[in-house]
Design a protein around this motif. Structure first.
Motif, PDB file in Angstrom:
ATOM      1  N   PRO A 114      30.280   0.298   2.787  1.00 58.33           N
ATOM      2  CA  PRO A 114      30.503  -0.931   2.611  1.00 58.33           C
ATOM      3  C   PRO A 114      29.523  -1.528   3.355  1.00 58.33           C
ATOM      4  O   PRO A 114      28.725  -2.400   2.530  1.00 58.33           O
ATOM      5  N   GLN A 115      29.144  -0.764   4.607  1.00 59.44           N
ATOM      6  CA  GLN A 115      28.252  -1.071   5.349  1.00 59.44           C
ATOM      7  C   GLN A 115      26.618  -1.371   4.287  1.00 59.44           C
ATOM      8  O   GLN A 115      26.159  -1.695   4.766  1.00 59.44           O
ATOM      9  N   VAL A 116      26.573   0.674   4.573  1.00 64.74           N
ATOM     10  CA  VAL A 116      25.080   0.289   3.376  1.00 64.74           C
ATOM     11  C   VAL A 116      25.029  -0.522   2.233  1.00 64.74           C
ATOM     12  O   VAL A 116      23.621  -0.891   2.245  1.00 64.74           O
ATOM     13  N   ALA A 117      26.050  -0.645   1.482  1.00 61.45           N
ATOM     14  CA  ALA A 117      25.883  -1.579   0.195  1.00 61.45           C
ATOM     15  C   ALA A 117      25.748  -3.858   1.005  1.00 61.45           C
ATOM     16  O   ALA A 117      24.676  -3.126  -0.077  1.00 61.45           O
ATOM     17  N   ASP A 122      32.302   8.811  -5.527  1.00 56.00           N
ATOM     18  CA  ASP A 122      32.905   9.743  -4.999  1.00 56.00           C
ATOM     19  C   ASP A 122      32.873  10.384  -3.029  1.00 56.00           C
ATOM     20  O   ASP A 122      32.703  11.065  -2.806  1.00 56.00           O
ATOM     21  N   GLY A 123      33.193   9.352  -3.160  1.00 56.05           N
ATOM     22  CA  GLY A 123      33.374   8.819  -1.220  1.00 56.05           C
ATOM     23  C   GLY A 123      35.492   9.077  -1.225  1.00 56.05           C
ATOM     24  O   GLY A 123      35.778   9.834  -1.539  1.00 56.05           O
ATOM     25  N   GLY A 124      35.755   8.049  -0.235  1.00 52.11           N
ATOM     26  CA  GLY A 124      36.700   7.882   0.051  1.00 52.11           C
ATOM     27  C   GLY A 124      37.971   7.590  -1.741  1.00 52.11           C
ATOM     28  O   GLY A 124      37.515   7.012  -1.941  1.00 52.11           O
ATOM     29  N   HIS A 125      39.156   8.313  -1.525  1.00 50.27           N
ATOM     30  CA  HIS A 125      40.199   8.031  -2.215  1.00 50.27           C
ATOM     31  C   HIS A 125      40.742   6.714  -2.213  1.00 50.27           C
ATOM     32  O   HIS A 125      42.190   7.067  -3.184  1.00 50.27           O
ATOM     33  N   THR A 126      40.835   6.864  -0.976  1.00 56.75           N
ATOM     34  CA  THR A 126      42.077   5.836  -1.081  1.00 56.75           C
ATOM     35  C   THR A 126      42.171   4.515  -1.211  1.00 56.75           C
ATOM     36  O   THR A 126      40.757   3.930  -1.994  1.00 56.75           O
ATOM     37  N   GLU A 127      43.125   3.442  -1.722  1.00 54.72           N
ATOM     38  CA  GLU A 127      42.186   1.950  -2.520  1.00 54.72           C
ATOM     39  C   GLU A 127      41.902   1.599  -1.780  1.00 54.72           C
ATOM     40  O   GLU A 127      40.608   1.351  -2.755  1.00 54.72           O
ATOM     41  N   GLU A 128      42.009   1.737  -0.632  1.00 55.42           N
ATOM     42  CA  GLU A 128      40.467   0.418   0.112  1.00 55.42           C
ATOM     43  C   GLU A 128      39.190   1.247  -0.150  1.00 55.42           C
ATOM     44  O   GLU A 128      38.379   0.378  -0.754  1.00 55.42           O
ATOM     45  N   ALA A 161      37.934   3.254  -2.338  1.00 61.76           N
ATOM     46  CA  ALA A 161      37.325   3.567  -4.270  1.00 61.76           C
ATOM     47  C   ALA A 161      36.907   1.961  -4.537  1.00 61.76           C
ATOM     48  O   ALA A 161      36.047   2.247  -5.178  1.00 61.76           O
ATOM     49  N   GLN A 162      37.573   1.031  -4.304  1.00 56.22           N
ATOM     50  CA  GLN A 162      37.388  -0.475  -4.757  1.00 56.22           C
ATOM     51  C   GLN A 162      36.297  -0.747  -3.824  1.00 56.22           C
ATOM     52  O   GLN A 162      36.247  -1.559  -4.576  1.00 56.22           O
ATOM     53  N   GLY A 163      36.460  -0.188  -2.260  1.00 58.95           N
ATOM     54  CA  GLY A 163      35.614  -0.947  -1.952  1.00 58.95           C
ATOM     55  C   GLY A 163      34.110  -0.692  -2.088  1.00 58.95           C
ATOM     56  O   GLY A 163      32.677  -1.145  -2.898  1.00 58.95           O
ATOM     57  N   ASP A 164      34.262   0.706  -2.849  1.00 57.79           N
ATOM     58  CA  ASP A 164      32.943   2.093  -3.087  1.00 57.79           C
ATOM     59  C   ASP A 164      32.282   0.425  -4.463  1.00 57.79           C
ATOM     60  O   ASP A 164      31.063   0.441  -4.885  1.00 57.79           O
ATOM     61  N   ARG A 209      39.459  -0.761 -14.078  1.00 57.76           N
ATOM     62  CA  ARG A 209      38.928  -1.573 -13.096  1.00 57.76           C
ATOM     63  C   ARG A 209      37.333  -2.033 -14.487  1.00 57.76           C
ATOM     64  O   ARG A 209      36.889  -3.340 -14.731  1.00 57.76           O
ATOM     65  N   ALA A 210      36.818  -1.081 -14.229  1.00 57.46           N
ATOM     66  CA  ALA A 210      35.114  -0.798 -14.649  1.00 57.46           C
ATOM     67  C   ALA A 210      34.930  -2.165 -16.212  1.00 57.46           C
ATOM     68  O   ALA A 210      34.339  -2.299 -16.692  1.00 57.46           O
TER      69      ALA A 210
END
Ligand code: SAH
Ligand code: MG
Length: 212
Positions: A123-126, A139-145, A147-150, A186-187
């Motif tokens: 999220p910081q890089v984005a 294909d990063g972290g798979h928690t809800e937080e 994945a939604q953040g990515d 969602r997408a």
């Protein structure tokens, strides 16, 4: 359009969990996306297995692949969990560190010149990233937080006509965690993306209108 044999061999040799069939689908999406002439962006470098395929496509087109990871591993890769690899631990600091393995993977494949590796939190890089990209591979972290953040962080950077690729999409909870499936839904529900292809747990969508 299969990857070059050299890169495919490197892909199969690299540490990581992506099967060849999904890798070929990712590579095909990457080649398609290079037509936009923009960088290809990956969230979740790990040891560089999937990065090789984005880098191969980028090299062919004279473009760059950008890959983002804090290199400390996801929840399920920590010691004691199913996906832990004890060879990617920095014993001096007592944390996972996949960066050295990733750099070896890239070097051996001769692809260093075609990749920008960003070490940091997605999220910081984005939030710091300025330009448009032609492909976003989540294909990063798979928690809800995570994945939604990515999705919220990177999808806005995807150019019109660009491809959104999501890994580990499991419609049936018995097959795996639901967070990647939920960002995929969602997408599609946003109306901003249409589906291009499904290959096992890999989904490829195309941006058809602005927004997320
Ligand atoms: N794409 C790789 C696998 C990635 S595994 C392949 O196919 O080989 C998931 C990676 O996401 C891990 O390396 C982990 O460190 C990284 N990660 C998880 N959450 C992150 C976050 N919030 N920011 C940056 N990287 C993250
Ligand atoms: Mg994955």
């Amino acid at each position: 359009m299969p990857p070059k044999p050299a890169t495919l061999a490197a892909f199969e040799e690299a540490k990581g969990f992506m099967p060849v069939g999904e890798g070929l689908a990712l590579y095909e999406a990457a080649v398609t996306a290079t037509r936009l002439g923009l960088p290809l962006l990956e969230v979740g470098t790990y040891c560089g297995r999937s990065t090789l395929l984005l880098a191969d496509a980028a090299r062919e087109a004279g473009l760059l692949a950008v890959t983002v990871d804090h290199h400390r591993g996801s929840e399920e890769q920590q010691p004691g969990w199913d996906y832990h690899d004890p060879t990617v631990v920095d014993h001096e600091v007592g944390r996972m560190d996949t960066l050295p393995t990733f750099r070896r993977t890239l070097f051996k494949a001769g692809l260093e010149d075609h990749v920008i590796a960003v070490v940091g939190r997605s999220p910081q890089v984005a939030a710091t990233w300025g330009g448009e990209v032609g492909l976003v591979f989540i294909d990063g972290g798979h928690t809800e937080e995570h994945a939604q953040g990515d999705y919220e962080g990177w999808a806005p950077h995807l150019a019109h006509g660009g491809l959104l690729v999501i890994h580990d999409v499991f419609p049936d909870p018995a097959d795996g965690g639901q967070a990647p499936y939920r960002i995929y839904r969602r997408a599609l529900a946003s109306g901003c993306f249409t589906e291009v292809s499904k290959t096992d747990s890999l989904r490829v969508l195309r941006r058809v209108s602005p927004g997320i």
